[in-house]
Structures are given as structure tokens and as C-alpha cells.
Design a protein around this motif. Structure first.
Motif, PDB file in Angstrom:
ATOM      1  N   ALA A 153      -7.140   2.496   4.266  1.00  0.00           N
ATOM      2  CA  ALA A 153      -7.223   1.284   3.447  1.00  0.00           C
ATOM      3  C   ALA A 153      -7.833   1.683   2.116  1.00  0.00           C
ATOM      4  CB  ALA A 153      -8.077   0.221   4.135  1.00  0.00           C
ATOM      5  N   LEU A 154      -7.214   1.266   1.023  1.00  0.00           N
ATOM      6  CA  LEU A 154      -7.686   1.595  -0.318  1.00  0.00           C
ATOM      7  C   LEU A 154      -8.336   0.383  -0.964  1.00  0.00           C
ATOM      8  CD1 LEU A 154      -4.615   3.600  -1.700  1.00  0.00           C
ATOM      9  CD2 LEU A 154      -6.804   4.553  -0.965  1.00  0.00           C
ATOM     10  N   THR A 155      -9.356   0.628  -1.792  1.00  0.00           N
ATOM     11  CA  THR A 155      -9.897  -0.454  -2.599  1.00  0.00           C
ATOM     12  C   THR A 155      -8.920  -0.760  -3.734  1.00  0.00           C
ATOM     13  OG1 THR A 155     -11.101   1.045  -4.053  1.00  0.00           O
ATOM     14  CG2 THR A 155     -12.272   0.212  -2.117  1.00  0.00           C
ATOM     15  N   GLU A 156      -9.081  -1.920  -4.317  1.00  0.00           N
ATOM     16  CA  GLU A 156      -8.185  -2.337  -5.399  1.00  0.00           C
ATOM     17  C   GLU A 156      -8.186  -1.335  -6.545  1.00  0.00           C
ATOM     18  OE1 GLU A 156      -7.639  -6.183  -8.422  1.00  0.00           O
ATOM     19  OE2 GLU A 156      -9.133  -6.213  -6.818  1.00  0.00           O
ATOM     20  N   THR A 157      -9.378  -0.893  -6.961  1.00  0.00           N
ATOM     21  CA  THR A 157      -9.481   0.064  -8.065  1.00  0.00           C
ATOM     22  C   THR A 157      -8.847   1.395  -7.710  1.00  0.00           C
ATOM     23  OG1 THR A 157     -11.492  -0.952  -8.938  1.00  0.00           O
ATOM     24  CG2 THR A 157     -11.113   1.361  -9.488  1.00  0.00           C
ATOM     25  N   GLU A 158      -9.097   1.896  -6.505  1.00  0.00           N
ATOM     26  CA  GLU A 158      -8.541   3.185  -6.105  1.00  0.00           C
ATOM     27  C   GLU A 158      -7.026   3.102  -5.960  1.00  0.00           C
ATOM     28  OE1 GLU A 158      -9.454   7.131  -5.754  1.00  0.00           O
ATOM     29  OE2 GLU A 158     -10.808   5.445  -6.130  1.00  0.00           O
ATOM     30  N   ALA A 159      -6.528   1.963  -5.478  1.00  0.00           N
ATOM     31  CA  ALA A 159      -5.087   1.789  -5.351  1.00  0.00           C
ATOM     32  C   ALA A 159      -4.402   1.796  -6.718  1.00  0.00           C
ATOM     33  CB  ALA A 159      -4.787   0.480  -4.616  1.00  0.00           C
ATOM     34  N   LYS A 160      -5.050   1.153  -7.707  1.00  0.00           N
ATOM     35  CA  LYS A 160      -4.505   1.161  -9.069  1.00  0.00           C
ATOM     36  C   LYS A 160      -4.495   2.576  -9.633  1.00  0.00           C
ATOM     37  CE  LYS A 160      -5.924  -3.545 -10.322  1.00  0.00           C
ATOM     38  NZ  LYS A 160      -6.852  -4.365 -11.157  1.00  0.00           N
ATOM     39  N   LYS A 161      -5.560   3.321  -9.358  1.00  0.00           N
ATOM     40  CA  LYS A 161      -5.656   4.687  -9.866  1.00  0.00           C
ATOM     41  C   LYS A 161      -4.564   5.571  -9.291  1.00  0.00           C
ATOM     42  CE  LYS A 161      -8.710   8.320  -8.824  1.00  0.00           C
ATOM     43  NZ  LYS A 161     -10.057   8.764  -8.446  1.00  0.00           N
ATOM     44  N   LEU A 162      -4.253   5.385  -8.026  1.00  0.00           N
ATOM     45  CA  LEU A 162      -3.274   6.248  -7.360  1.00  0.00           C
ATOM     46  C   LEU A 162      -1.842   5.790  -7.596  1.00  0.00           C
ATOM     47  CD1 LEU A 162      -5.837   7.363  -6.015  1.00  0.00           C
ATOM     48  CD2 LEU A 162      -4.618   7.344  -3.832  1.00  0.00           C
ATOM     49  N   PHE A 163      -1.616   4.458  -7.587  1.00  0.00           N
ATOM     50  CA  PHE A 163      -0.231   3.957  -7.588  1.00  0.00           C
ATOM     51  C   PHE A 163       0.101   3.045  -8.770  1.00  0.00           C
ATOM     52  CE2 PHE A 163      -1.278   4.912  -3.177  1.00  0.00           C
ATOM     53  CZ  PHE A 163      -0.184   5.669  -2.779  1.00  0.00           C
ATOM     54  N   GLY A 164      -0.790   2.894  -9.715  1.00  0.00           N
ATOM     55  CA  GLY A 164      -0.495   2.064 -10.885  1.00  0.00           C
ATOM     56  C   GLY A 164      -0.941   0.631 -10.714  1.00  0.00           C
ATOM     57  N   TRP A 166      -2.199  -2.246  -7.397  1.00  0.00           N
ATOM     58  CA  TRP A 166      -2.549  -2.256  -5.972  1.00  0.00           C
ATOM     59  C   TRP A 166      -1.422  -2.814  -5.133  1.00  0.00           C
ATOM     60  CZ3 TRP A 166      -2.633  -6.688  -3.079  1.00  0.00           C
ATOM     61  CH2 TRP A 166      -2.795  -7.927  -3.738  1.00  0.00           C
ATOM     62  N   GLU A 167      -0.565  -3.669  -5.727  1.00  0.00           N
ATOM     63  CA  GLU A 167       0.570  -4.195  -4.966  1.00  0.00           C
ATOM     64  C   GLU A 167       1.533  -3.078  -4.575  1.00  0.00           C
ATOM     65  OE1 GLU A 167      -1.007  -7.519  -7.554  1.00  0.00           O
ATOM     66  OE2 GLU A 167      -0.487  -5.405  -7.836  1.00  0.00           O
ATOM     67  N   ASN A 168       1.697  -2.080  -5.466  1.00  0.00           N
ATOM     68  CA  ASN A 168       2.610  -0.972  -5.178  1.00  0.00           C
ATOM     69  C   ASN A 168       2.073  -0.041  -4.100  1.00  0.00           C
ATOM     70  OD1 ASN A 168       4.408  -1.841  -7.106  1.00  0.00           O
ATOM     71  ND2 ASN A 168       3.599  -0.501  -8.721  1.00  0.00           N
ATOM     72  N   ALA A 169       0.760  -0.068  -3.882  1.00  0.00           N
ATOM     73  CA  ALA A 169       0.150   0.902  -2.965  1.00  0.00           C
ATOM     74  C   ALA A 169       0.376   0.568  -1.500  1.00  0.00           C
ATOM     75  CB  ALA A 169      -1.350   0.980  -3.242  1.00  0.00           C
ATOM     76  N   PHE A 170       0.492  -0.703  -1.174  1.00  0.00           N
ATOM     77  CA  PHE A 170       0.558  -1.094   0.229  1.00  0.00           C
ATOM     78  C   PHE A 170       1.780  -0.478   0.924  1.00  0.00           C
ATOM     79  CE2 PHE A 170       1.887  -4.219   3.529  1.00  0.00           C
ATOM     80  CZ  PHE A 170       0.844  -3.962   4.409  1.00  0.00           C
ATOM     81  N   GLY A 171       1.515   0.183   2.051  1.00  0.00           N
ATOM     82  CA  GLY A 171       2.582   0.772   2.860  1.00  0.00           C
ATOM     83  C   GLY A 171       3.053   2.134   2.404  1.00  0.00           C
ATOM     84  N   LYS A 172       2.528   2.649   1.295  1.00  0.00           N
ATOM     85  CA  LYS A 172       3.010   3.922   0.750  1.00  0.00           C
ATOM     86  C   LYS A 172       2.418   5.104   1.537  1.00  0.00           C
ATOM     87  CE  LYS A 172       5.472   2.456  -2.772  1.00  0.00           C
ATOM     88  NZ  LYS A 172       5.296   1.016  -2.618  1.00  0.00           N
ATOM     89  N   PRO A 173       3.164   6.218   1.608  1.00  0.00           N
ATOM     90  CA  PRO A 173       2.673   7.408   2.297  1.00  0.00           C
ATOM     91  C   PRO A 173       1.775   8.244   1.384  1.00  0.00           C
ATOM     92  CG  PRO A 173       4.881   7.791   1.509  1.00  0.00           C
ATOM     93  CD  PRO A 173       4.565   6.363   1.159  1.00  0.00           C
TER      94      PRO A 173
END
Length: 805
Positions: A153-164, A166-173
Motif C-alpha cells: 500500500a502506497l501513501t498518496e505522496t509516494e504514489a504520485k512520486k512513483l506513478f505521477g 495516485w489514481e494511476n498507482a492502484f493495481g500497478k506492478p
């Protein structure tokens, strides 16, 4: 009625503009200081208060009792969480939490960019029960996914950092440590800054359990304790922590009796104590001593008290000037209560104006607050709690500052007031005001002593001989998920070829760090544990020369990839009852008990392995390539940014997918004392502030005395007294007041600063001259403040003061 009182109050303030401005200035200083300190203290006390179950959450911590003292760690051994579930009763939930940095690799097809490697600093390996203890807001997905291996599970900030986004991060490998396939099963909201449980990513606990070698964590090792491997319990609302502590003691007796060289025990630490208990580091975030919070709060109270004392002194100095007004009000039928109410109204108006200006001043100064305290730059001043505090400050300061002047004014007899016959005795004399000034100077001098000693201590620490060279030493972390193969040697050789680099060493860590690796050990071929633990560092043969370590006996060891030879420090030799360091050379020692035995090749002089708050520990330095995590180098004095860039380039050539992070050793060491440096800066600021406020208080009292002695001064001048004689007459008693304050402040300051110095194993000396200096500074401030007003009084025309006689 209110309107009339307000008009009169405003008229009186305008009439006495000079005194009103001095009052407003002094109170503004005090209230601004109180507002800023309240912001810091309330922030520190608010840590994790947002957690709805905070009163029910406890951490299981470890205590080791040795023959020479206690040792503490917030961690437990890997098998303990499951064992505790079986052995403890009366628990709602048991949740393991392991904090570790994790290397993450993303699929380029998913991110669409070339930046696909990241290091997540705070990854919590835990179970799906985590949200049953700690409040976590889920934005997408479900934290039940943490029941399965390979789920994060990623935090909102970390998800943005990794995937642009946070909506794009969910379910990604994604790939963990370059070998573990995982996917994002949930997105959660960022935690507040005031939390010791801030994480960037949650990883399923089963991911660690099924990859023991990758994470270097083995779930059958009862003797392995790491501060990052923690376990938390949730007790029922009517739970009994004492009863659980008894069960934990029984658990320790069952699993650790006669194991190792210490008596091991476990007990519960309330979640609300985690931010303040310096025995145990939090799993993430900062901690602060409660004594520091109390010190800050006390400084705020003292500064506010000093400002209120000034108001009392100046208001009573004005009392005689208001005697006729009070007399007329009483002759016209005014009651004592009305006079009291009018006086309080004027005080309230001054305090309210001061508080309004203070709020504006505190808002302007707020961005700089992070320089003197561990608060975020985005901290807010105006909060519901602050508003309540502001109201309390206005009412409290109004009562504290206005009560005495109101009682004095309302007590005037109208006939005497109208005839201007009010005497000193009728306005309470000057003994109270003298006592208040003494109190002010006691506070000011204590702060001055604290400032000088804090600055002296931190200066000496920064310049202390640590036992190794920290200047021009640069180091970077080696990728923890890469094998310790021949690439280390290649990288070292390439760096050594750089003319701007004098030497290079590979090791577990630099000489002074937060590392606290320790182990039981055997010595001198005796197959039994020595009754104390040995701290550990691992390094190559160049470790000693690279960091400038010096030998008391023998030499360093020869190059090896495994445990073969060892070096101990002087403290270790003394603890082993070795008469001379030379006698330790040639003896054998083994880490952990068992093979391999290592020959001691030398005894290195003691150096600071951690901060200077801690005593030097008994130490073993040995070679073990698998434990090398740092590469350090001594730079030439001419090295600059180009040299640092070339170091990073060589690192990237050898480890193209790794994250590079380098820093200078002296900066790392300076960071050990960040809190202390901030506190010394606080002392500096408030010592100056206390001096300013004390000077205002002196001015108020000398103004009062001059007002009472106008006729005496006039008569003396008519009789031939000189300006210097009159100045001395008015000034001498203030010298006595300051000397009395010194008698009180010096021992008090010594005691308080001595308590603070107990936090350091390395303590500065406090020369007698320091106290003499503080006393002289206080006398000079007194002479300057009082002398200015006294000279002015001595220069006044005596005819004016004697005209009504």
C-alpha cells in the motif's frame, strides 16, 4: 457605561503615550514569545493524538540487565510476534511492524519514463491488522490485501512520486529489492507530520517471511534483536497493562532464561510515551525529552511574567499622577469597584492591543520557527487551540498585570488625592516592586548562564577530539540489495585512481554513526560468554588509515573477506581486565560464541562511535565483506564539486540501477546534535529578550522612585549636590538588587545547567569566571538603564519640583 469606560481608558492611554507605548512594547515581546513557544510545545505534545486508539496501544520493548547496567531496545526478535499470540491473553490484537528501506523498480512501460528506480526510506512490513490499531485513511483498494505476499500500500505522496498521480498507482506492478514481484493493493492518505508512525509504504508481512535471505531477517532466530523489528498490542478499553507485563515477564523467563549474558525482560510502553521516552527510538520520526518541553514552557511563563512585572511597575509609577482623577471620581460618588473596573479596563485595552500585535508578529516569525524547533515549515498558528490560549493569555495577563495597580488606585482617599498628598506607603511602598525586579534579574541571569553554558558545550563538542578524522571525509551508502562481489573492489580501485581522493575504505559504517550493532562474544580461548556485550563494526584493512584511527598497541589487520583477524578498542581491553594494551595483541576472540576464532592484531585508541551523549563502548572491529554497506574516502583539500560528481559517476558506472546518496562525515556528526543546537539558539534568543524586558522593568521602577523623590532631588540640588551625587543616590540601591539576584540566580543556574549536561558523557567545564561575567553584564545593564533615567532626573530644574511648596 461600557462606552464611557472605553472612552476614558483610551483618553488615559493617549494622555500617557510614552508609558503606554513602553507597556505595549514590553507586553508584545512577552506575548509574542508565549505564542511561539505555545505553538512549539502544543505541536510536540500533539504527536499521534489523532490516533483514535492511542490510549489502548502499547509497544513491547526489551530490557537487558547486565552486571554493569541496563540496555534498552524498542525491538524484539523475529519469532516473538507469533509466540506472543499464543502466550498472551487479554489482548485484542498483536501487530508486528518492521521498518526498512526498500529498493523499488517500476516497469518502464507503466511509468513511461526512464526514471524507474527508487528507494523508499520508510517501508513498514506489517499485517492486515495494522488499521485495527492505527488510523489509516484508505483512498483506493483495501488493506486486507496485506494478508497476501507481494502486496503493498502506497501513501498518496509516494504514489504520485512513483506513478505521477495516485489514481494511476492502484493495481500497478512493481519489483521489490530487484527480485520480489509485487503490486499496489491500496492507496492511503499521508499521515500528519506530528506522528511517529509516518510511512511511505506498507508491505505485507508475509513478503518478508517468505524472503528471509533478501531481507536478512530469519524468523527462527530468538537471539536476534533489531530496533526496527517491533511489535504493538491493542488492549481492551478495560485492559490491565500491569497484568500483561506479568505475562511478558513469564514469557521472558520461559524463552530467555539462561540464554546469553543478560537478564532479559519485556514490558509495555504506552503509545503516548513513545515520542518522549529517550530509552527507545520511535519506529520513525523524531523524539524529544519531556524535560525540553517543560523548559520551553517554563521560559514562556517566565518571559510573560517578566512582561507583566514591567506593567505593574510602570502602572504603579503612574499611580500618583492619577491620584487627582481618582479623588474627583470618588467625590462625585464613584465607588471603589468602579475605580477597579476602570483600571482593569485600561489594562485590558493595553493587553488586547499587545496581543493583537503579537498575533501579527508571531505570524510573521512563524516561517523561522523551524530553525529553532523540530516543527514543519507549514505549521499553522491560528488554530482552535491557539484561539483558546490567546483568550486565556489576554484574561490572565490582564488579571496578573492589572490587579495590584487597580487595588492601589481604588484605595486612595479622595481628600488626600485631591491635595496631592498621596505618599509612598499608600501605594504599597517600593519593596514589592524591588522584589519583582530581583525576580526579573534572577530569570534573566539564569537564561544568560544557560545560554553561555549551552553555547560552550556545543562549541566544545563540535571541536572535540573524536579519536578519528572527520574533516574532508566523504562517504556514500552501497546498495543493500546488491551482492558483495568483485564490483566493490573495482569501484574502490577506480576511486583510488582519482588524484583528488587520498584513500578509500569499505565498511559496515563510518566510525561515528547511529549504528548500535552488538553481540555476545568469547575471549582468550575460553568457551563462555564474557558478561557484557561487544559493539561491532566491520571494515577492510584500509579502515584505520582512511579515518585516521590511532593505535595504542599493535597494528591493523590484513585484508580478508571473512572473519579472520580483529582489532579492539582501549575500553574493551580495560573491560577484559587486560593490564596493558600490548598484552591483548595475539589473544583470540570470537563474535557470537563459536567459530571462527580471530586473532587480535591491535588495540585502537578510544573514539566516539556514537554521539558524545553516550559513553565509549567496548568494541570489536573485524573484516566481513557481507556486512559492508558504506564506502568512505578522504578527499584532498583541493577537491570540489567536480570531484563529488566524478565519485557519483563511478558509482553509477558500477551500479547503474542503484540510488546514489553521499554526504560529508562532519555534517552527519553535526546532525547528532541538531536538537541541542536548536535549544542553545532558543536560549540565546530568550536571554536577549529577558535582558530587554528587564531593562524596561528597571526603567519603570526608577521612574517610580524619581517621581517619589522629586522634591528631595530639588532640595539636594539647591543645597549644592552635584549631578553625579544625585545619580549615585538613585542608582546605588539597584546595584544591591542585582547583587541579590546574582546570589539567587548563580546557584540556581548552576543546578539547572548541570542537570542538562548530564545528557552528555562528554561535559564542558564551567569556570568561575563565567558566573563573574554574567554578574558584570547584569551590573552593566543596570548601570546603563538606571543611569540614563537618573541623569535625566538630576538635570531637571529644581524650581519645577519645589514650586508648590
Amino acid at each position: 457605561m461600557w462606552k464611557i469606560y472605553s472612552k476614558i481608558a483610551w483618553r488615559n492611554l493617549k494622555k500617557g503615550k510614552r508609558v503606554a507605548l513602553i507597556n505595549i512594547f514590553g507586553l508584545t515581546l512577552g506575548i509574542t514569545a508565549a505564542f511561539l513557544l505555545f505553538t512549539v510545545v502544543s505541536y510536540e505534545l500533539s504527536y499521534d493524538n489523532f490516533q483514535s486508539n492511542s490510549d489502548q496501544i502499547y509497544r513491547v520493548v526489551t530490557q537487558d540487565e547486565y552486571s554493569d547496567g541496563m540496555s534498552y531496545t524498542p525491538g524484539v526478535s523475529p519469532p516473538m510476534p507469533e509466540a506472543l499470540k499464543a502466550d498472551l491473553s487479554g489482548i485484542e490484537a498483536i501487530v508486528p511492524v518492521v521498518n526498512s528501506s526498500v529498493f523499488v523498480t517500476l516497469d518502464e512501460a507503466v511509468t513511461g519514463s526512464g526514471e524507474n528506480n527508487f528507494v523508499i526510506e520508510d517501508a513498514f512490513f506489517t499485517t492486515a491488522d495494522y488499521p485495527s490499531l492505527f488510523d489509516v485513511e484508505v483512498l483506493a483498494g483495501n488493506l486486507n490485501s496485506l494478508n497476501d505476499p507481494g502486496q503493498v500500500a502506497l501513501t498518496e505522496t509516494e504514489a504520485k512520486k512513483l506513478f505521477g498521480t495516485w489514481e494511476n498507482a492502484f493495481g500497478k506492478p512493481l519489483l521489490l529489492s530487484k527480485r520480489i514481484e509485487a503490486s499496489v493493493g491500496a492507496i492511503v492518505a499521508d499521515l500528519p507530520d506530528n506522528s511517529n508512525f509516518r510511512f511511505d509504504m506498507l508491505v505485507s508481512y508475509k513478503t518478508m517471511e517468505s524472503n528471509e535471505e533478501i531481507f536478512d531477517t530469519y524468523f527462527d532466530e530468538w537471539g536476534s534483536f533489531g530496533s526496527n523489528f517491533q511489535v504493538y498490542l491493542k488492549l481492551p478499553e478495560v485492559g490491565n497493562p500491569a497484568q500483561i507485563n506479568q505475562q511478558l515477564q513469564a514469557f521472558a523467563d520461559k524463552n530467555y532464561k539462561d540464554r546469553g549474558t543478560s537478564k532479559k525482560s519485556f514490558f509495555l510502553q504506552p503509545m503516548n510515551d513513545i515520542h518522549f521516552d529517550t530509552r527507545f527510538d520511535p519506529i520513525s520520526g523524531e523524539m524529544i525529552r519531556k524535560a525540553t518541553i517543560y523548559t520551553l514552557a517554563l521560559i514562556g511563563v517566565f518571559i510573560l511574567l517578566m512582561a507583566s512585572i514591567n506593567f505593574v511597575n510602570l502602572s504603579t509609577a503612574q499611580a500618583i499622577g492619577k491620584s487627582k482623577e481618582v479623588g474627583i471620581r470618588k467625590v462625585m460618588g464613584g465607588s471603589r469597584g468602579q475605580v477597579v473596573f476602570q483600571s482593569f479596563g485600561e489594562t485590558f485595552m493595553v493587553v488586547f492591543i499587545s496581543a493583537t500585535i503579537s498575533t501579527l508578529a508571531a505570524t510573521i516569525l512563524l516561517p523561522y520557527l523551524s530553525k529553532v524547533a523540530e516543527v514543519p515549515e507549514t505549521i499553522q498558528l491560528i488554530t482552535p487551540t491557539f484561539l483558546l490560549f490567546s483568550v486565556a493569555i489576554v484574561l490572565g495577563v490582564t488579571l496578573l498585570s492589572g490587579l495590584y495597580p487597580a487595588l492601589i488606585l481604588s484605595g486612595f482617599q479622595p481628600i488626600q488625592a485631591l491635595k496631592n498628598k498621596i505618599q509612598v506607603a499608600q501605594i504599597g511602598g517600593v519593596s514589592l516592586r524591588r522584589s519583582l525586579v530581583v525576580l526579573q534579574f534572577v530569570i534573566a541571569q539564569v537564561l544568560m548562564i544557560a545560554t553561555v553554558i549551552a553555547v560552550k558545550q556545543m562549541t566544545e563538542i563540535q571541536n572535540a577530539d573524536l579519536g578519528f578524522s572527520k574533516e574532508a571525509v566523504y562517504y556514500f551508502d552501497l546498495p543493500s540489495d546488491e551482492p558483495r562481489d568483485g564490483r566493490l573492489d573495482v569501484l574502490k580501485q577506480r576511486l583510488e585512481a582519482n588524484s583528488q581522493i587520498k584513500s578509500v575504505s569499505i565498511s559496515s559504517d563510518v566510525p561515528s554513526s547511529n549504528n548500535n550493532w552488538a553481540s555476545n562474544f568469547w575471549f582468550d580461548d575460553k568457551r563462555e560468554d564474557v558478561p557484557f556485550m561487544a559493539s561491532l563494526k566491520y571494515g577492510d584493512a584500509d579502515y584505520f588509515d582512511n579515518y585516521g584511527l590511532q593505535f595504542a598497541a599493535g597494528t591493523g589487520f590484513s585484508e580478508s573477506d571473512t572473519l579472520k583477524e580483529a582489532v579492539i578498542n582501549e575500553t574493551m581491553a580495560k573491560r577484559l581486565n587486560v593490564a596493558n594494551p600490548e598484552d591483548a595483541v595475539g589473544k583470540r576472540i570470537t563474535i557470537g560464541g563459536g567459530e571462527p576464532w580471530m586473532r587480535i592484531t591491535g588495540v585502537v585508541k578510544d573514539f566516539a562511535q556514537n554521539s558524545l551523549r553516550e559513553e565509549v563502548k567496548p568494541f570489536i572491529i573485524a573484516t566481513e565483506r557481507e556486512s559492508y554497506y558504506v564506502m568512505g574516502m578522504k578527499l584532498d583539500s583541493s577537491a570540489g564539486q567536480q570531484t563529488l560528481a566524478s565519485i557519483e559517476e563511478e558509482f553509477k558506472n558500477i551500479y547503474p540501477d542503484a540510488i546514489y546518496s553521499g554526504e560529508f562525515l562532519d555534517e552527519t556528526i553535526a546532525n547528532f546534535y541538531r536538537r541541542e543546537n536548536q535549544l542553545s539558539l532558543v536560549y540565546k534568543v530568550f536571554a536577549v529578550l529577558s535582558i530587554v524586558i528587564s531593562s524596561i522593568g528597571l526603567y519603570g521602577l526608577i521612574s517610580f522612585l524619581v517621581g517619589q523623590k522629586l522634591k528631595e532631588i530639588g532640595i539636594r540640588k539647591v543645597l549644592g549636590a552635584s549631578i553625579s551625587q544625585i545619580t549615585f543616590l538613585l542608582s546605588k540601591e539597584f546595584i544591591y538588587l542585582v547583587l541579590i539576584a546574582c546570589v539567587i540566580a548563580l546557584p540556581l543556574g548552576y543546578y539547572l545547567t548541570d542537570q542538562w549536561l548530564q545528557n552528555f558523557s562528554y561535559k564542558t567545564t564551567v569556570p568561575v569566571g563565567l558566573y563573574v561575567l554574567v554578574m558584570l553584564v547584569s551590573l552593566l545593564i543596570t548601570a546603563a538603564t538606571v543611569g540614563f533615567r537618573a541623569v535625566k532626573a538630576a538635570l531637571d530644574n529644581p524650581v519645577d519640583s519645589l514650586a508648590d511648596e
